[in-house]
Motif scaffolding. Structure first.
Motif, short mmCIF file in Angstrom:
data_model
loop_
_atom_site.label_atom_id
_atom_site.label_comp_id
_atom_site.label_asym_id
_atom_site.label_seq_id
_atom_site.Cartn_x
_atom_site.Cartn_y
_atom_site.Cartn_z
N HIS A 103 0.83 -1.21 0.00
CA HIS A 103 0.00 0.00 0.00
C HIS A 103 0.87 1.26 0.00
O HIS A 103 0.58 2.23 -0.71
N ASN A 104 1.91 1.25 0.82
CA ASN A 104 2.80 2.41 0.85
C ASN A 104 3.53 2.59 -0.48
O ASN A 104 3.79 3.72 -0.91
N ALA A 105 3.87 1.48 -1.12
CA ALA A 105 4.60 1.56 -2.38
C ALA A 105 3.75 2.15 -3.50
O ALA A 105 4.27 2.88 -4.36
N ILE A 106 2.47 1.86 -3.52
CA ILE A 106 1.60 2.37 -4.58
C ILE A 106 0.92 3.68 -4.20
O ILE A 106 0.10 4.20 -4.97
N GLY A 107 1.24 4.21 -3.00
CA GLY A 107 0.73 5.52 -2.63
C GLY A 107 -0.57 5.54 -1.87
O GLY A 107 -1.14 6.62 -1.66
N ILE A 108 -1.07 4.39 -1.46
CA ILE A 108 -2.32 4.37 -0.69
C ILE A 108 -2.06 4.74 0.77
O ILE A 108 -2.74 5.56 1.37
N GLY A 109 -1.02 4.12 1.35
CA GLY A 109 -0.67 4.40 2.73
C GLY A 109 -1.79 4.04 3.69
O GLY A 109 -2.54 3.09 3.46
N LYS A 110 -1.92 4.82 4.74
CA LYS A 110 -2.98 4.61 5.72
C LYS A 110 -4.16 5.52 5.39
O LYS A 110 -4.03 6.73 5.39
N GLY A 111 -5.28 4.91 5.11
CA GLY A 111 -6.48 5.67 4.78
C GLY A 111 -7.64 4.74 4.55
O GLY A 111 -7.52 3.51 4.66
N TYR A 112 -8.79 5.32 4.25
CA TYR A 112 -9.99 4.51 4.08
C TYR A 112 -9.87 3.55 2.90
O TYR A 112 -10.32 2.40 2.97
N LEU A 113 -9.27 4.00 1.79
CA LEU A 113 -9.13 3.12 0.64
C LEU A 113 -8.30 1.89 0.99
O LEU A 113 -8.64 0.76 0.60
N GLY A 114 -7.22 2.09 1.72
CA GLY A 114 -6.38 0.97 2.11
C GLY A 114 -7.09 -0.04 2.99
O GLY A 114 -6.98 -1.25 2.80
N VAL A 115 -7.86 0.44 3.97
CA VAL A 115 -8.55 -0.49 4.86
C VAL A 115 -9.71 -1.16 4.13
O VAL A 115 -10.04 -2.33 4.41
N TRP A 116 -10.37 -0.48 3.17
CA TRP A 116 -11.41 -1.13 2.36
C TRP A 116 -10.83 -2.29 1.57
O TRP A 116 -11.41 -3.39 1.56
N LEU A 117 -9.70 -2.05 0.92
CA LEU A 117 -9.09 -3.10 0.11
C LEU A 117 -8.58 -4.25 0.99
O LEU A 117 -8.65 -5.41 0.59
N ALA A 118 -8.07 -3.91 2.17
CA ALA A 118 -7.59 -4.96 3.07
C ALA A 118 -8.74 -5.85 3.53
O ALA A 118 -8.64 -7.08 3.49
N HIS A 119 -9.83 -5.25 3.96
CA HIS A 119 -10.99 -6.04 4.38
C HIS A 119 -11.56 -6.84 3.21
O HIS A 119 -12.04 -7.97 3.40
N THR A 120 -11.53 -6.26 2.02
CA THR A 120 -12.02 -6.98 0.85
C THR A 120 -11.18 -8.22 0.58
O THR A 120 -11.70 -9.32 0.36
N GLY A 121 -9.86 -8.06 0.61
CA GLY A 121 -8.99 -9.20 0.37
C GLY A 121 -9.12 -10.29 1.42
O GLY A 121 -9.16 -11.48 1.10
N PHE A 122 -9.23 -9.90 2.68
CA PHE A 122 -9.34 -10.90 3.75
C PHE A 122 -10.71 -11.57 3.77
O PHE A 122 -10.84 -12.69 4.27
N GLY A 123 -11.74 -10.89 3.27
CA GLY A 123 -13.08 -11.48 3.29
C GLY A 123 -13.46 -12.24 2.05
O GLY A 123 -14.44 -13.01 2.07
N LEU A 124 -12.73 -12.09 0.95
CA LEU A 124 -13.10 -12.73 -0.31
C LEU A 124 -13.11 -14.26 -0.25
O LEU A 124 -14.03 -14.88 -0.82
N PRO A 125 -12.13 -14.94 0.34
CA PRO A 125 -12.18 -16.42 0.33
C PRO A 125 -13.47 -16.98 0.92
O PRO A 125 -14.09 -17.86 0.32
N LEU A 126 -13.88 -16.49 2.10
CA LEU A 126 -15.13 -16.98 2.69
C LEU A 126 -16.33 -16.60 1.84
O LEU A 126 -17.25 -17.41 1.66
N ALA A 127 -16.33 -15.39 1.29
CA ALA A 127 -17.46 -14.97 0.47
C ALA A 127 -17.59 -15.84 -0.78
O ALA A 127 -18.70 -16.29 -1.12
N ILE A 128 -16.50 -16.08 -1.46
CA ILE A 128 -16.55 -16.90 -2.67
C ILE A 128 -16.98 -18.33 -2.33
O ILE A 128 -17.77 -18.95 -3.04
N TYR A 129 -16.45 -18.85 -1.24
CA TYR A 129 -16.79 -20.22 -0.83
C TYR A 129 -18.28 -20.35 -0.54
O TYR A 129 -18.95 -21.30 -1.02
N LEU A 130 -18.85 -19.44 0.24
CA LEU A 130 -20.28 -19.52 0.57
C LEU A 130 -21.16 -19.35 -0.67
O LEU A 130 -22.10 -20.13 -0.90
#
Length: 385
Positions: A237-264
């Motif tokens: 995130h820091n490398a691509i310029g997102i850093g700490k912010g709402y966009l970064g936490v949205w993408l993080a939660h999306t990535g961590f939640g996708l496996p369970l979502a796809i499975y269900l």
């Protein structure tokens, strides 16, 4: 055999009792937190929440009025201070005893005069009025401290909620943290649902090379701890310029939640009638039309069940918010972080902590009870044929 007809097996009874115990274990702390959020700090300290509807016996520690501002010269080097120990506020309780030292609680009855030594006396009546007499050195400086044993009636207040949510002078208020949490939770719930729905449809009804490997990868990602990805993902995130912010936490939660979502969602979509899909294709419907007009409406229970999981997880999350969102200024502090700070700065104000904690769980409770009928349907989807 006829005598056993209509009897429930022991396993069924054990299961029912276990369910009742689990419900009670979850219900009692929540109810206690709710009741405590409407009580004062003295009441919480004096008695448990289960006795909130009954009079409570407690020891009140109160100081008399400032003697330098209220003393009256009696002549002969004697001075007197009169007033009411409860101040201008009416006291609804009943005084049973009082003392001037914490080592001798309940030493004096209401109306009695305590000898403080060297001619200094203190008289306290049942209505709270007192007379304090002594010489010039005694009736000066700090006011006399009094320990009152009293029975107070049940008392509930909304001041805790007013302080936590609406007090403009309260820098530790939960209102800003509440809206910050909503800013995180709503997109972090909607985005993975949208992405996972498309992926689940492709894995369930579309033939393409490597589909089985992708399904196996999704199942494998379910058991990967998110802690393994925190530092690498933050560095990315820091490398691509997102850093700490709402966009970064949205993408993080999306990535961590996708496996369970796809499975269900994939398990649910696989269980849908194949004839509906094939008939739609015969009629000339595209995959996108089938997905939007047939699959999504039929998959609402699975979508709702994952939405409950994702909403609760992101609302109660602290670790991901600390890593990907919260900065030094505190402008993006979420409720979990705010409660942690309250534990450090207001550790003795149990009424404020109870109110803040109940505010933080009120929204998840409302979401769960509103959508809980879809939870079991979505979780069991695809488990039986």
């Amino acid at each position: 055999m006829d005598a056993m007809a209509g009897r429930k097996p022991v396993v069924v009874w054990a299961l029912n009792i276990s369910v009742v115990l689990l419900v009670l274990l979850w219900l009692f702390p929540t109810l206690g937190l709710f009741v405590s959020s409407f009580r004062t700090g003295d009441q919480i300290t004096a008695s448990g929440w289960w006795s909130a509807m009954f009079p409570a016996e407690q020891t009140l520690q109160i100081r008399a009025a400032d003697p330098d501002d209220n003393r009256v010269d009696l002549g002969g080097g004697r001075f007197m201070v009169e007033g009411n120990i409860f101040g201008d506020e009416a006291f609804d309780g009943k005084m049973s005893a009082w003392a001037t030292s914490s080592r001798r609680l309940g030493e004096n009855a209401p109306g009695a005069t305590a000898d403080l030594g060297d001619g200094e006396t203190f008289t306290l009546n049942a209505d709270g009025s007192y007379v304090w007499e002594g010489d010039n050195d005694q009736i000066s400086g700090r006011a006399q401290r009094v320990f009152i044993d009293a029975t107070t009636p049940p008392d509930f207040t909304l001041q805790n909620y007013n302080f936590v949510l609406f007090d403009e002078n309260n820098s530790e208020g939960m209102a800003k943290a509440f809206f910050n949490t909503l800013t995180v939770v709503i997109p972090a719930t909607i985005i993975p649902i949208l992405v996972a729905a498309f992926a689940a449809y492709a894995l369930a009804w579309m033939d393409f090379p490597g589909r089985a490997l992708l399904i196996a990868a999704v199942v494998g990602l379910l058991v990967v701890p998110l802690q393994l990805a925190l530092i690498p993902l933050l560095s990315f995130h820091n490398a691509i310029g997102i850093g700490k912010g709402y966009l970064g936490v949205w993408l993080a939660h999306t990535g961590f939640g996708l496996p369970l979502a796809i499975y269900l969602l994939r398990n649910y979509m696989v269980g849908l009638p194949r004839d509906i899909i094939e008939n739609a294709k015969v009629d000339g419907a595209t995959d996108f039309q089938i997905f939007t007009k047939i699959i999504l409406p039929l998959s609402f229970p699975a979508l709702a069940s994952f939405a409950i999981f994702q909403f609760l997880w992101t609302w109660n999350d602290l670790l991901v918010a600390l890593v990907f969102l919260i900065d030094a200024s505190g402008q993006t502090t979420v409720m979990t972080k705010q409660i942690v700070e309250l534990l450090g700065t207001r550790g003795g104000d149990w009424e404020i902590l109870a109110t803040s904690a109940f505010v933080s769980i009120a929204v998840p409770l409302a979401v769960f009870f509103a959508m809980q009928k879809y939870l079991v349907r979505g979780l069991l989807a695809g488990s039986v044929k």
